[in-house]
Design a protein around this motif. Structure first.
Motif, PDB file in Angstrom:
ATOM      1  N   ALA A   1       0.810  -1.222   0.000  1.00 36.26           N
ATOM      2  CA  ALA A   1       0.000   0.000   0.000  1.00 36.26           C
ATOM      3  C   ALA A   1       0.842   1.269   0.000  1.00 36.26           C
ATOM      4  N   GLY A   2       2.125   1.152   0.265  1.00 33.40           N
ATOM      5  CA  GLY A   2       2.976   2.335   0.320  1.00 33.40           C
ATOM      6  C   GLY A   2       2.970   2.967   1.695  1.00 33.40           C
ATOM      7  N   GLN A   3       3.671   4.074   1.808  1.00 32.28           N
ATOM      8  CA  GLN A   3       3.832   4.735   3.109  1.00 32.28           C
ATOM      9  C   GLN A   3       2.483   5.139   3.689  1.00 32.28           C
ATOM     10  N   GLN A   4       2.393   5.039   5.024  1.00 33.92           N
ATOM     11  CA  GLN A   4       1.145   5.346   5.712  1.00 33.92           C
ATOM     12  C   GLN A   4       1.440   5.865   7.108  1.00 33.92           C
ATOM     13  N   ARG A   5       0.447   6.505   7.676  1.00 36.63           N
ATOM     14  CA  ARG A   5       0.528   6.926   9.070  1.00 36.63           C
ATOM     15  C   ARG A   5       0.299   5.718   9.973  1.00 36.63           C
ATOM     16  N   ALA A   6       0.899   5.768  11.145  1.00 36.39           N
ATOM     17  CA  ALA A   6       0.733   4.684  12.111  1.00 36.39           C
ATOM     18  C   ALA A   6      -0.734   4.518  12.498  1.00 36.39           C
ATOM     19  N   THR A   7      -1.466   5.618  12.630  1.00 37.96           N
ATOM     20  CA  THR A   7      -2.884   5.520  13.004  1.00 37.96           C
ATOM     21  C   THR A   7      -3.688   4.800  11.926  1.00 37.96           C
ATOM     22  N   ASP A   8      -3.352   5.031  10.665  1.00 38.54           N
ATOM     23  CA  ASP A   8      -4.050   4.331   9.581  1.00 38.54           C
ATOM     24  C   ASP A   8      -3.724   2.843   9.592  1.00 38.54           C
ATOM     25  N   LEU A   9      -2.480   2.517   9.883  1.00 38.90           N
ATOM     26  CA  LEU A   9      -2.086   1.108   9.973  1.00 38.90           C
ATOM     27  C   LEU A   9      -2.796   0.418  11.136  1.00 38.90           C
ATOM     28  N   ALA A  10      -2.873   1.106  12.266  1.00 43.51           N
ATOM     29  CA  ALA A  10      -3.557   0.530  13.430  1.00 43.51           C
ATOM     30  C   ALA A  10      -5.021   0.272  13.108  1.00 43.51           C
ATOM     31  N   ALA A  11      -5.659   1.201  12.417  1.00 41.53           N
ATOM     32  CA  ALA A  11      -7.067   1.027  12.043  1.00 41.53           C
ATOM     33  C   ALA A  11      -7.229  -0.140  11.067  1.00 41.53           C
ATOM     34  N   TYR A  12      -6.324  -0.240  10.106  1.00 45.89           N
ATOM     35  CA  TYR A  12      -6.395  -1.320   9.114  1.00 45.89           C
ATOM     36  C   TYR A  12      -6.311  -2.688   9.797  1.00 45.89           C
ATOM     37  N   PHE A  13      -5.398  -2.820  10.759  1.00 46.51           N
ATOM     38  CA  PHE A  13      -5.199  -4.103  11.434  1.00 46.51           C
ATOM     39  C   PHE A  13      -6.123  -4.305  12.632  1.00 46.51           C
ATOM     40  N   GLY A  14      -6.827  -3.255  13.023  1.00 43.38           N
ATOM     41  CA  GLY A  14      -7.742  -3.371  14.154  1.00 43.38           C
ATOM     42  C   GLY A  14      -7.010  -3.542  15.475  1.00 43.38           C
ATOM     43  N   VAL A  15      -5.892  -2.838  15.625  1.00 44.13           N
ATOM     44  CA  VAL A  15      -5.121  -2.906  16.877  1.00 44.13           C
ATOM     45  C   VAL A  15      -5.006  -1.502  17.456  1.00 44.13           C
ATOM     46  N   GLY A  16      -4.631  -1.443  18.709  1.00 47.80           N
ATOM     47  CA  GLY A  16      -4.468  -0.165  19.375  1.00 47.80           C
ATOM     48  C   GLY A  16      -3.167   0.528  19.004  1.00 47.80           C
ATOM     49  N   LYS A  17      -3.104   1.806  19.386  1.00 52.92           N
ATOM     50  CA  LYS A  17      -1.908   2.601  19.091  1.00 52.92           C
ATOM     51  C   LYS A  17      -0.661   2.018  19.742  1.00 52.92           C
ATOM     52  N   ALA A  18      -0.803   1.517  20.971  1.00 59.37           N
ATOM     53  CA  ALA A  18       0.355   0.973  21.687  1.00 59.37           C
ATOM     54  C   ALA A  18       0.915  -0.256  20.976  1.00 59.37           C
ATOM     55  N   THR A  19       0.031  -1.137  20.518  1.00 63.88           N
ATOM     56  CA  THR A  19       0.465  -2.336  19.800  1.00 63.88           C
ATOM     57  C   THR A  19       1.160  -1.951  18.501  1.00 63.88           C
TER      58      THR A  19
END
Length: 156
Positions: free
Chosen positions: A61-79
């Protein structure tokens, strides 16, 4: 039975094909989890299987924000932060400022990360080609289409 004709659990309808699907998916998922661990170690001996999935997402998917990655994987910010930190420490990804928002950063795969990932992906593709050598190409395409349809149904 639902008005749509879809059987409800326990209504006595024939569910054999769904039980067979459940069995086969369970075997497939068990093997996929084991394979993910092997693939992660092939990219880097210290790479966790969950972080391997994150690497796949960034490559595709290319570069992304950590928050977008967390949402995509359904995990929290800490994880997500922990997994990204591990990938950064291994030199597989790096952070750079987001030009759209100076407070945020974008995560991208490094050249080293991309090269390691590509070597593993090429080896995996060769294994698929070997294991499925006696399959018709149309069957392989149909399997890919059906898996895509199953994934799309699960997301919707």
């Amino acid at each position: 039975m639902h008005q749509t004709g879809t059987p409800e659990p326990g209504d006595g309808a024939d569910h054999e094909e769904f039980l067979a699907l459940e069995r086969e998916l369970a075997v497939f998922l068990r093997r996929a989890r084991a394979s993910s661990g092997e693939l992660a170690r092939e990219v880097h001996p210290d790479l966790e299987p969950a972080a391997y999935g994150l690497l796949i997402r960034l490559v595709e998917a290319g570069q992304q924000r950590a928050t977008d990655l967390a949402a995509y994987f359904g995990v929290g910010k800490a994880t997500m932060s922990r997994q990204l930190r591990a990938l950064c420490e291994l030199g597989l990804v790096e952070r750079e400022p987001d030009p759209a928002d100076g407070r945020a950063s974008l995560i991208r795969v490094t050249e080293e990360g991309a090269a390691r990932f590509q070597r593993v992906r090429d080896a995996r593709r060769a294994q698929y080609m070997s294991k499925l050598a006696d399959w018709d190409r149309g069957e392989i395409a149909e399997l890919a289409r059906l898996l895509h349809q199953l994934n799309a149904s699960a997301e919707g």
